[in-house]
Design a protein around this motif. Structure first.
Motif, mmCIF file in Angstrom:
data_model
loop_
_atom_site.group_PDB
_atom_site.id
_atom_site.type_symbol
_atom_site.label_atom_id
_atom_site.label_comp_id
_atom_site.label_asym_id
_atom_site.label_seq_id
_atom_site.Cartn_x
_atom_site.Cartn_y
_atom_site.Cartn_z
ATOM 1 N N ASN A 187 8.802 7.241 4.265
ATOM 2 C CA ASN A 187 8.237 5.877 4.859
ATOM 3 C C ASN A 187 8.600 5.808 6.055
ATOM 4 O O ASN A 187 9.227 5.047 6.585
ATOM 5 C CB ASN A 187 7.457 4.295 4.279
ATOM 6 N N VAL A 188 7.075 5.575 6.815
ATOM 7 C CA VAL A 188 7.182 5.747 8.613
ATOM 8 C C VAL A 188 5.267 5.163 9.125
ATOM 9 O O VAL A 188 5.271 4.500 8.400
ATOM 10 C CB VAL A 188 6.583 7.374 8.887
ATOM 11 N N GLU B 91 1.119 -1.348 0.251
ATOM 12 C CA GLU B 91 -0.234 0.046 -0.281
ATOM 13 C C GLU B 91 0.816 1.493 0.004
ATOM 14 O O GLU B 91 0.409 2.434 -0.601
ATOM 15 C CB GLU B 91 -1.062 -0.428 0.934
ATOM 16 N N TYR B 92 1.446 1.136 0.658
ATOM 17 C CA TYR B 92 2.766 2.593 1.245
ATOM 18 C C TYR B 92 3.423 2.156 -0.302
ATOM 19 O O TYR B 92 3.921 4.628 -0.709
ATOM 20 C CB TYR B 92 3.482 2.836 2.114
ATOM 21 N N VAL B 93 3.549 1.364 -0.944
ATOM 22 C CA VAL B 93 4.637 2.086 -2.323
ATOM 23 C C VAL B 93 3.918 2.799 -3.368
ATOM 24 O O VAL B 93 4.425 3.016 -3.854
ATOM 25 C CB VAL B 93 5.724 0.320 -2.619
ATOM 26 N N ALA B 94 2.655 2.339 -3.248
ATOM 27 C CA ALA B 94 1.806 2.110 -4.637
ATOM 28 C C ALA B 94 1.508 3.688 -4.323
ATOM 29 O O ALA B 94 1.262 4.696 -5.239
ATOM 30 C CB ALA B 94 -0.021 1.589 -4.112
ATOM 31 N N ARG B 95 1.641 4.051 -3.014
ATOM 32 C CA ARG B 95 1.008 5.938 -2.906
ATOM 33 C C ARG B 95 2.177 6.636 -2.919
ATOM 34 O O ARG B 95 2.483 7.638 -3.797
ATOM 35 C CB ARG B 95 0.362 5.917 -1.490
ATOM 36 N N ILE B 96 3.645 6.240 -2.488
ATOM 37 C CA ILE B 96 4.672 6.418 -3.226
ATOM 38 C C ILE B 96 4.572 6.342 -4.811
ATOM 39 O O ILE B 96 5.162 7.642 -5.287
ATOM 40 C CB ILE B 96 5.987 6.557 -2.667
ATOM 41 N N GLY B 97 4.495 5.783 -5.244
ATOM 42 C CA GLY B 97 4.216 5.341 -6.455
ATOM 43 C C GLY B 97 3.173 6.581 -7.368
ATOM 44 O O GLY B 97 4.112 7.017 -8.462
ATOM 45 N N HIS B 98 1.852 7.060 -6.807
ATOM 46 C CA HIS B 98 0.948 8.505 -7.205
ATOM 47 C C HIS B 98 1.981 9.386 -7.267
ATOM 48 O O HIS B 98 1.979 10.431 -8.146
ATOM 49 C CB HIS B 98 0.248 8.010 -6.171
ATOM 50 N N VAL B 99 2.332 9.913 -5.169
ATOM 51 C CA VAL B 99 3.418 10.183 -5.579
ATOM 52 C C VAL B 99 4.396 10.941 -7.215
ATOM 53 O O VAL B 99 4.492 12.007 -7.834
ATOM 54 C CB VAL B 99 4.540 10.588 -4.762
ATOM 55 N N ILE B 100 5.118 10.023 -7.477
ATOM 56 C CA ILE B 100 6.002 9.770 -8.578
ATOM 57 C C ILE B 100 5.076 10.499 -10.062
ATOM 58 O O ILE B 100 5.731 10.900 -10.545
ATOM 59 C CB ILE B 100 6.835 8.573 -8.707
#
Length: 283
Positions: free
Chosen positions: A180-181, A50-59
């Motif tokens: 990521n925290v 989940e958190y990786v997907a959120r960072i992917g959307h930021v990218i």
């Protein structure tokens, strides 16, 4: 070079690459019993965590869609985000800082990187490497990702205002820092990290599931910070992209969440809390 699906790291933990039992095209990197990364070699855009997907959307919001970027990653994992960037933004220049050479050898042997990817690995402690980054990278990065874990916890040397100043000096105007925290009930650690990033960057937002942001359960909070002192106008699109449910907190609401939490310094820094091991038993 690794010759099996597991390796003993210098820190004493075992790193293993395992096939995902629910999605056979995916592979997980597990360190010390903690799932740390997921990779789909046939589809680098398949961001399972989940958190990786959120960072992917930021990218995806950076610059023009598909245009190359310069990215610096603190923490290698299975190189999931570097693969994503190489696939979605061909020609990107990327550097990855990782302490454990054996881990990278394992990942590159079992889950090879795309041949066209321009990804350089710098080995060493994230804090120490941050202090001696080459002049050519200072003020040049569109993206800096901080995702450093020792097993299930974040080491204290990457949690202080001094570290975040080092990371932020890599950003170009308009560049974005993502962190990521992992935290649990009460969000004490996450609030300390939000306060600390906000002491360095003028624009900060926290993104996570609502129950995580309310401190009701353990989970990941993605912190996004920018040198540009303006609202993140892409937040509605990012939240709509998921994973769902999703909530973003910034501005006055973020200030309320942080409250009187003090900024973390080298003298006061601590690692993140150890999660209940039971959360990794069933996925």
């Amino acid at each position: 070079m690794a010759t099996s699906d597991s390796v003993l790291l210098d820190g004493g933990m075992v790193a293993t690459i395992e096939r995902d039992r629910w999605q056979p095209d995916r592979y997980e990197l597990v360190v010390g019993g903690t799932p740390q990364s997921s990779v789909n070699p046939s589809d680098p855009t398949d961001l399972a965590f989940e958190y990786v997907a959120r960072i992917g959307h930021v990218i995806d919001t950076l610059g023009d869609p598909g245009s190359p970027i310069t990215a610096v990653h603190f923490g290698a994992g299975a190189l999931t985000l570097p693969r994503y960037i190489a696939w979605t933004r061909p020609g990107s220049r990327q550097q990855v800082i990782e302490l454990e050479r054996a881990l990278v050898d394992l990942v590159r042997e079992r889950l090879p990187l795309p041949k066209q990817a321009s990804i350089r690995i710098r080995y060493g402690d994230a804090r120490e490497v941050a202090e001696r980054m080459p002049e050519g990278l200072l003020g040049a990065a569109d993206l800096v990702v901080v995702d450093v874990f020792a097993g299930a916890t974040i080491p204290k040397q990457v949690t202080s205002v001094e570290f975040y100043r080092l990371a932020a000096r890599l950003l170009k105007p308009g560049g974005v820092l993502t962190v990521n925290v992992a935290d649990g009930a009460g969000l004490r650690f996450a609030r300390s990290q939000l306060a600390t990033v906000r002491a360095v960057l003028p624009a900060v937002v926290a993104i996570a599931e609502p129950q995580v942001l309310k401190g009701r359960r353990f989970g990941n909070v993605v912190i996004v910070g920018s040198l540009e002192p303006q609202p993140f106008d892409w937040l509605p699109r990012l939240l709509a992209a998921g994973p769902h449910p999703a909530q973003a907190v910034d501005g006055d609401t973020l200030a309320t969440l942080i409250g009187g939490t003090p900024v973390v310094t080298d003298a006061t820094s601590t690692g993140s809390p150890e999660p209940d091991r039971g959360i990794f038993l069933e996925r």
